[in-house]
Design an enzyme around this catalytic site. Structure first.
Site, PDB file in Angstrom:
ATOM      1  N   ASP A 176      38.785  45.316  28.786  1.00  0.00           N
ATOM      2  CA  ASP A 176      39.023  46.399  28.157  1.00  0.00           C
ATOM      3  C   ASP A 176      38.519  47.773  27.591  1.00  0.00           C
ATOM      4  O   ASP A 176      37.814  47.612  27.037  1.00  0.00           O
ATOM      5  CB  ASP A 176      40.059  45.845  27.235  1.00  0.00           C
ATOM      6  CG  ASP A 176      41.444  46.633  26.299  1.00  0.00           C
ATOM      7  OD1 ASP A 176      41.811  47.598  27.020  1.00  0.00           O
ATOM      8  OD2 ASP A 176      41.556  47.418  25.357  1.00  0.00           O
ATOM      9  N   GLU A 200      37.118  48.427  32.131  1.00  0.00           N
ATOM     10  CA  GLU A 200      38.339  49.748  32.572  1.00  0.00           C
ATOM     11  C   GLU A 200      37.022  51.086  32.153  1.00  0.00           C
ATOM     12  O   GLU A 200      37.020  50.941  30.810  1.00  0.00           O
ATOM     13  CB  GLU A 200      39.630  49.474  31.099  1.00  0.00           C
ATOM     14  CG  GLU A 200      39.988  50.365  31.081  1.00  0.00           C
ATOM     15  CD  GLU A 200      40.760  50.479  30.278  1.00  0.00           C
ATOM     16  OE1 GLU A 200      42.617  51.149  30.129  1.00  0.00           O
ATOM     17  OE2 GLU A 200      40.353  50.413  28.730  1.00  0.00           O
ATOM     18  N   ASP A 203      41.670  38.983  29.983  1.00  0.00           N
ATOM     19  CA  ASP A 203      41.579  40.271  29.626  1.00  0.00           C
ATOM     20  C   ASP A 203      40.734  41.193  28.390  1.00  0.00           C
ATOM     21  O   ASP A 203      41.108  39.404  27.043  1.00  0.00           O
ATOM     22  CB  ASP A 203      42.592  41.226  29.003  1.00  0.00           C
ATOM     23  CG  ASP A 203      43.060  42.760  29.619  1.00  0.00           C
ATOM     24  OD1 ASP A 203      41.842  43.528  29.270  1.00  0.00           O
ATOM     25  OD2 ASP A 203      43.910  43.470  30.280  1.00  0.00           O
ATOM     26  N   HIS A 234      49.454  49.139  33.723  1.00  0.00           N
ATOM     27  CA  HIS A 234      50.068  48.959  32.552  1.00  0.00           C
ATOM     28  C   HIS A 234      50.658  50.186  31.912  1.00  0.00           C
ATOM     29  O   HIS A 234      51.442  50.401  30.592  1.00  0.00           O
ATOM     30  CB  HIS A 234      50.711  47.183  31.890  1.00  0.00           C
ATOM     31  CG  HIS A 234      48.739  47.900  31.014  1.00  0.00           C
ATOM     32  ND1 HIS A 234      47.496  47.593  31.855  1.00  0.00           N
ATOM     33  CD2 HIS A 234      48.455  47.489  29.536  1.00  0.00           C
ATOM     34  CE1 HIS A 234      46.830  47.731  31.200  1.00  0.00           C
ATOM     35  NE2 HIS A 234      47.167  47.652  30.163  1.00  0.00           N
ATOM     36  N   ASP A 235      49.845  50.907  31.448  1.00  0.00           N
ATOM     37  CA  ASP A 235      49.773  52.265  31.054  1.00  0.00           C
ATOM     38  C   ASP A 235      49.658  53.479  31.475  1.00  0.00           C
ATOM     39  O   ASP A 235      50.161  54.382  30.851  1.00  0.00           O
ATOM     40  CB  ASP A 235      47.921  51.936  30.639  1.00  0.00           C
ATOM     41  CG  ASP A 235      47.306  51.195  29.679  1.00  0.00           C
ATOM     42  OD1 ASP A 235      48.027  50.695  28.132  1.00  0.00           O
ATOM     43  OD2 ASP A 235      45.864  50.870  29.869  1.00  0.00           O
TER      44      ASP A 235
HETATM   45  C1  GLC Z   1      42.918  49.855  27.315  1.00  0.00           C
HETATM   46  C2  GLC Z   1      44.118  49.273  27.616  1.00  0.00           C
HETATM   47  C3  GLC Z   1      45.861  49.907  26.844  1.00  0.00           C
HETATM   48  C4  GLC Z   1      45.899  49.614  25.414  1.00  0.00           C
HETATM   49  C5  GLC Z   1      43.697  49.846  25.434  1.00  0.00           C
HETATM   50  C6  GLC Z   1      42.968  48.877  23.704  1.00  0.00           C
HETATM   51  O1  GLC Z   1      43.277  51.087  27.411  1.00  0.00           O
HETATM   52  O2  GLC Z   1      45.300  49.301  29.043  1.00  0.00           O
HETATM   53  O3  GLC Z   1      47.168  48.554  27.254  1.00  0.00           O
HETATM   54  O4  GLC Z   1      46.073  49.864  24.564  1.00  0.00           O
HETATM   55  O5  GLC Z   1      42.769  49.633  25.593  1.00  0.00           O
HETATM   56  O6  GLC Z   1      43.252  47.897  23.670  1.00  0.00           O
END
Ligand code: GLC
Ligand code: CA
Length: 547
Positions: free
Chosen positions: A205, A268, A103, A336-337
């Site tokens: 990310d 993402e 990641d 995970h979010d």
């Molecule tokens: C992304 C991740 C999340 C994190 C955020 C900041 O959305 O999936 O878990 O808190 O980025 O890095």
């Protein structure tokens, strides 16, 4: 040209703190993952059969955002192991034909990263411009009106120099300035560092926020916002998300991936189907290999997408229409979010039934499917007592601990996860790998069957997607070569009553939520149970079923 591996892959997301503890400290680690690899894919159909793993961040970090605050991109957090363990994990994955994605967090570092410590130290520091530093407005106001994703202003004052720095997330996660070529080079070098070590790619990310408006112009006010809505939605994220300059940066990132063979980038990203599609780039200048489409989870925040055939059809129709030729979508039902799938769809206590149908839909669609650990055994959000909560984001918006609890390997008090007190409490004991493994009726068995069917069915991996006419509350789509008859089709019923759906061609049920239906001949229609789904292999393709 050989077919790129990610086109055919099913990817499994591991939250490393929660998969398997190997040294009795209550925290999952890389050694633990190594021990569980055979569960994921040992080359036989008794294993889940996933082709790739994505690990949420494993780098040294103060863990303010559980690894999404990186203080050294080229290392391993001691909670998870050492570089030696990571090298072994890479080798063990590859020995099983599993690809390993890490990641990459390019938008921000930890405030404990040496780059930020330097940058913060003085106005003249050579790394000053690696982050965003601004003075207060003449009237004493913040440099602009941007909000943090986690709530509150996106600016925090640094005592050392009396200026504010920008953080799109927690104040411990300062944003990097990607307009500075040194930053871009340093971050590209991180990719190279890991490619040299054998990593097969990255989930990226917050891809859509790395390039912002050059003058950090204010965001416009959202006229649709109402008191009680999430604070961050009070403005339209026009100048800091999906800002047009980001696509140039994405294409330059892609070129780094292309310096090595077979490396894959999964971004993402958030937005409309058109916005998501733009991340794929074009023939002349490719962007990401894959860009997440999270619309099955949520379209407009903070609302969840309902389990509704009409809405799901529209989501896929939009995705298929917008995506560039030669690219394929990438769907997920969890991560995970976000609240776990079953918890999200359990208003009437029938979340498990919907989860079974979701497995068939996800593996039936034209896409690279992503499965969040534990979804395959139906893990639910765990209610966590206040004093055990960990995620600091909860103090400002919503906490994400309930969907990050340890993987449940068996029904024992330790769930087979750790001998120590786990970092987050366990969920209900009856959802575990051990009990579902040999049970043909389990969700795990259904996932496993769906994944392996997809692996041996070329049309499920490569075929075009076509939506067919069907009753309201049902979704019928077929897969097959363009211009040819369907090789396979999927029927979904999101209503609470049984339905009969007319099908395009005769075939055999290969997979069904009601497993006793498998093997049944289908003529002109298929009967679906309430909330049920089935996948049919058309007669011409029957060889696939001969196993
Ligand atoms: C992304 C991740 C999340 C994190 C955020 C900041 O959305 O999936 O878990 O808190 O980025 O890095
Ligand atoms: Ca451990």
């Amino acid at each position: 040209m050989t077919r790129e591996w990610w086109r055919d892959a099913v990817v499994y997301q591991i939250y490393p703190r929660s998969f398997q503890d190997s040294n009795g400290d209550g925290i999952g680690d890389l050694e633990g993952i190594i021990r569980r690899l055979d569960y994921l894919n040992d080359g036989t159909e008794t294993s889940l059969g996933v082709d790739a793993i994505w690990l949420s961040p494993t780098f040294p970090s103060p863990m303010k955002d559980f690894g999404y605050d990186v203080s050294d991109y080229n290392g391993v957090h001691p909670d998870f192991g050492t570089m030696e363990t990571m090298d072994r994990l890479i080798a063990e994955c590859h020995a099983r034909g599993i690809k390993l994605l890490l990641d990459w967090v390019p938008n921000h570092t930890s405030d404990r990263h040496p780059w930020f410590i330097e940058s913060a130290s003085s106005l003249e520091n050579p790394k000053r411009d690696w982050y965003f530093w601004r003075s207060a407005k003449p009237d004493g106001g913040l440099p602009n009106n941007w909000r943090s994703v986690f709530g509150g202003p996106a600016w925090t004052l640094s005592e050392e120099t009396g200026q504010f720095y920008l953080h799109s997330f927690l104040k411990e996660q300062p944003d990097l300035n990607w307009r500075n070529p040194e930053v871009e080079r340093a971050m590209h070098d991180v990719l190279r560092f890991w490619f040299e070590r054998g990593i097969d790619g990255f989930r990226i990310d917050v891809m859509g926020m790395i390039l912002k408006h050059p003058d950090l112009a204010d965001n416009p006010v959202n006229p649709r916002w109402r008191p009680g809505d999430r604070e961050r939605s009070s403005q339209i994220w026009l100048n800091n998300r999906n800002y047009p300059d980001v696509f140039g940066a994405v294409k330059r990132i892609r070129r780094v991936f292309d310096e090595y063979p077979a490396k894959t980038a999964v971004g993402e990203v958030f937005g409309t189907a058109e916005e998501i599609s733009a991340y794929y780039g074009d023939d002349r200048e490719p962007g990401l290999h894959l860009a997440f489409n999270f619309q099955f989870i949520h379209e407009i925040e903070p609302w969840h997408t309902p389990w509704d055939a009409e809405i799901m059809k529209r989501i896929v129709r939009d995705a298929e229409r917008a995506i560039p030729a030669g690219s394929q979508p990438c769907f997920a039902f969890g991560n995970h979010d976000r609240m776990r799938f079953i918890t999200r769809h359990n208003e009437d206590g029938r979340g498990v039934e919907r989860a079974r149908a979701a497995a068939i839909v996800l593996m039936g669609l034209r896409n690279t499917p992503f499965v969040y650990y534990g979804e395959e055994i139906g893990m639910e959000d765990v209610e966590i007592p206040e004093e055990q909560l960990q995620d600091p984001a909860r103090l400002r918006t919503f906490g994400r601990d309930p969907e990050r609890t340890p993987m449940q390997w068996d029904a024992t008090p330790s769930r087979g996860f750790s001998e120590a007190e786990p970092w987050l409490p366990y969920g209900r004991a009856d959802r575990n790998v051990d009990e579902q493994f040999a049970d043909d009726g389990s969700l795990l068995s259904l996932y496993r069957a769906a994944i392996w069917l997809r692996k041996r069915t070329a049309s499920l991996r490569e075929g075009a997607y076509r939506e067919l006419e069907s009753l309201d509350g049902t979704w019928l789509f077929e897969r097959g070569a363009t211009g040819a008859a369907a090789a396979a089709y999927v029927a979904l019923n999101t209503t609470g009553h049984a339905v009969r759906v007319a099908v395009p061609s005769p075939g055999t049920v290969a997979l069904a939520t009601l497993r006793s239906e498998e093997g049944r001949r289908v003529g002109q229609h298929i009967d679906l149970e309430p909330l049920g789904a089935a996948m049919v292999i058309a007669d011409g393709e029957r060889s696939i079923l001969g196993r």
